[in-house]
Write a protein that holds these residues in place. Structure first.
Motif, PDB file in Angstrom:
ATOM      1  N   ALA A   1      16.904  80.850  60.101  1.00  9.38           N
ATOM      2  CA  ALA A   1      15.565  80.860  59.643  1.00  9.38           C
ATOM      3  C   ALA A   1      15.211  80.138  58.489  1.00  9.38           C
ATOM      4  CB  ALA A   1      14.849  82.307  59.585  1.00  9.38           C
ATOM      5  N   ILE A   2      16.425  80.145  57.583  1.00  8.95           N
ATOM      6  CA  ILE A   2      16.353  79.451  56.384  1.00  8.95           C
ATOM      7  C   ILE A   2      16.436  77.811  56.551  1.00  8.95           C
ATOM      8  CG2 ILE A   2      17.594  78.689  54.413  1.00  8.95           C
ATOM      9  CD1 ILE A   2      16.210  81.358  53.961  1.00  8.95           C
ATOM     10  N   TYR A   3      17.165  77.491  57.071  1.00  6.94           N
ATOM     11  CA  TYR A   3      17.407  76.111  57.380  1.00  6.94           C
ATOM     12  C   TYR A   3      15.988  75.437  58.386  1.00  6.94           C
ATOM     13  CZ  TYR A   3      22.004  76.792  55.662  1.00  6.94           C
ATOM     14  OH  TYR A   3      22.966  77.137  54.931  1.00  6.94           O
TER      15      TYR A   3
ATOM     16  N   GLN B   1      22.762  72.530  56.237  1.00 12.22           N
ATOM     17  CA  GLN B   1      22.851  73.413  57.613  1.00 12.22           C
ATOM     18  C   GLN B   1      24.302  72.800  58.233  1.00 12.22           C
ATOM     19  OE1 GLN B   1      19.886  72.295  60.318  1.00 12.22           O
ATOM     20  NE2 GLN B   1      20.639  74.080  61.684  1.00 12.22           N
ATOM     21  N   PHE B   2      24.759  71.313  58.059  1.00 16.32           N
ATOM     22  CA  PHE B   2      25.791  70.892  58.610  1.00 16.32           C
ATOM     23  C   PHE B   2      27.185  71.849  57.990  1.00 16.32           C
ATOM     24  CE2 PHE B   2      29.510  68.043  57.904  1.00 16.32           C
ATOM     25  CZ  PHE B   2      29.704  67.919  59.368  1.00 16.32           C
TER      26      PHE B   2
ATOM     27  N   ILE C   1      14.642  66.379  53.833  1.00 13.64           N
ATOM     28  CA  ILE C   1      15.287  66.669  54.866  1.00 13.64           C
ATOM     29  C   ILE C   1      17.021  66.487  54.692  1.00 13.64           C
ATOM     30  CG2 ILE C   1      15.896  65.520  57.265  1.00 13.64           C
ATOM     31  CD1 ILE C   1      12.687  64.861  57.334  1.00 13.64           C
ATOM     32  N   VAL C   2      17.194  65.454  53.886  1.00 14.09           N
ATOM     33  CA  VAL C   2      18.684  65.243  53.614  1.00 14.09           C
ATOM     34  C   VAL C   2      19.326  66.331  53.022  1.00 14.09           C
ATOM     35  CG1 VAL C   2      20.421  63.660  52.572  1.00 14.09           C
ATOM     36  CG2 VAL C   2      18.148  62.684  53.503  1.00 14.09           C
ATOM     37  N   PRO C   3      19.097  66.820  51.916  1.00 15.52           N
ATOM     38  CA  PRO C   3      19.957  68.111  51.612  1.00 15.52           C
ATOM     39  C   PRO C   3      19.824  69.324  52.539  1.00 15.52           C
ATOM     40  CG  PRO C   3      17.844  67.916  50.302  1.00 15.52           C
ATOM     41  CD  PRO C   3      18.035  66.601  51.148  1.00 15.52           C
TER      42      PRO C   3
END
Length: 309
Positions: free
Chosen positions: A257-259, A194-195, A187-189
């Motif tokens: 969609a990727i994220y 995404q950020f 979740i972190v990476p």
């Protein structure tokens, strides 16, 4: 200097100026003057932005606190809003249209809720970015600071809002049988990439919105189309199984969609790697780097024009 005129009066004239005949550029160079609001070099701009990091963080927190200050439920709306959206989408797409296409209910509901929360993160960053300059002209015109501080702080505000909402997302996922394990560390990476992508996109939209304020009225329609094309409510490979493979590939490779798929893969048992496109982490990193660097440079190039006119 003085001289006597024909009627006997004395006229005083100023001595010739040593700057007489010099152009504005020559005068500026002679006296070490610079143009007010001139764009600094890219390296200097990054340094100035880093020096304002405390302002960026404080500004994002203040905006987050004020966002729902007039509502009785206050900050709870950060969680309630995406949950209500997910409930509506589940009723329309999961029950009426059966967009789950045979996906087990214990997978489909966390799949849908995760998609709504993650896409909302990007959507809110874009919408805040569009208004970052045009909606803060008083601040832009009154104070001297790197204008990128505004879209970056708005993207950071949306990240803080998502992190606040993640508690509910975790609860929904666990309630339907997907318990924390090592995959949750991804979740972190995924959120970090995404950020970076969202920040770059917010910078691009901030420059576009500063020039064309009416863009803020158009973007909700663009974002809605993007949401429907990104598999928020349905699995792209399953829904497009009978279509040419390149269509599904194009939709899966789009950054939204990727994220979403990376977050679903990390959190949901039963949503395995077969649902992800090949080289998914490389694609996610590529989108993040491309938009973060490209968006920053694109915004910086118009630095001296923000707030003018």
């Amino acid at each position: 200097m003085s001289e006597t005129t024909h009627d006997g009066t004395v006229a005083v004239t100023a001595p010739p100026s040593p700057d007489e005949g010099l152009s504005a550029a020559d005068l500026a160079a002679k006296y070490g003057l610079s143009v007010s609001g001139a764009r600094p070099s890219l390296v200097e701009y990054v340094r100035q932005l880093w020096d304002r990091r405390h302002f960026i963080l404080a500004f994002s927190r203040a905006k987050l606190t004020a966002q729902y200050s007039q509502a009785k439920l206050g900050q709870l709306w950060q969680v309630v809003t995406p949950l209500l959206n997910a409930a509506v989408y589940f009723f329309v797409f999961g029950v009426i249209l059966e967009a789950d296409r045979g996906m087990p209910r214990e997978v489909y509901i966390p799949f849908l809720v995760t998609g709504v929360f993650v896409f909302t993160f990007t959507q809110s960053s874009v919408m805040a970015g569009v208004r970052a300059i045009s909606g803060n002209l008083g601040l832009v015109r009154a104070l001297h600071f790197p204008r990128a501080s505004l879209p970056v702080s708005f993207a950071l505000q949306q990240l803080q809002q998502l992190l606040f909402s993640m508690v509910v997302l975790f609860a929904v996922t666990v309630a339907f049988g997907s318990y924390p394990d090592l995959s949750w560390a991804l979740i972190v990476p995924a959120l970090g990439l995404q950020f970076c992508f969202n920040t770059g996109l917010a910078l691009i939209m901030a420059r576009a919105g500063a020039k064309t304020p009416d863009l803020a009225q158009l973007m909700p329609f663009v974002m809605r189309t993007w949401m429907y094309a990104s598999g928020v409510m349905y699995s792209i490979p399953i829904m497009l199984a009978d279509k040419p493979s390149w269509i599904a590939n194009v939709l899966q490779w789009n950054p939204a969609a990727i994220y979403m798929d990376l977050m679903r893969f990390a959190m949901i048992d039963g949503y395995g790697s077969e649902n992800l496109p090949d080289h998914v982490w490389a694609i996610a990193g590529g989108w993040a780097v491309l938009f973060a660097l490209g968006g920053f440079v694109y915004f910086w190039k118009a630095e001296e024009r923000y707030g003018r006119g």
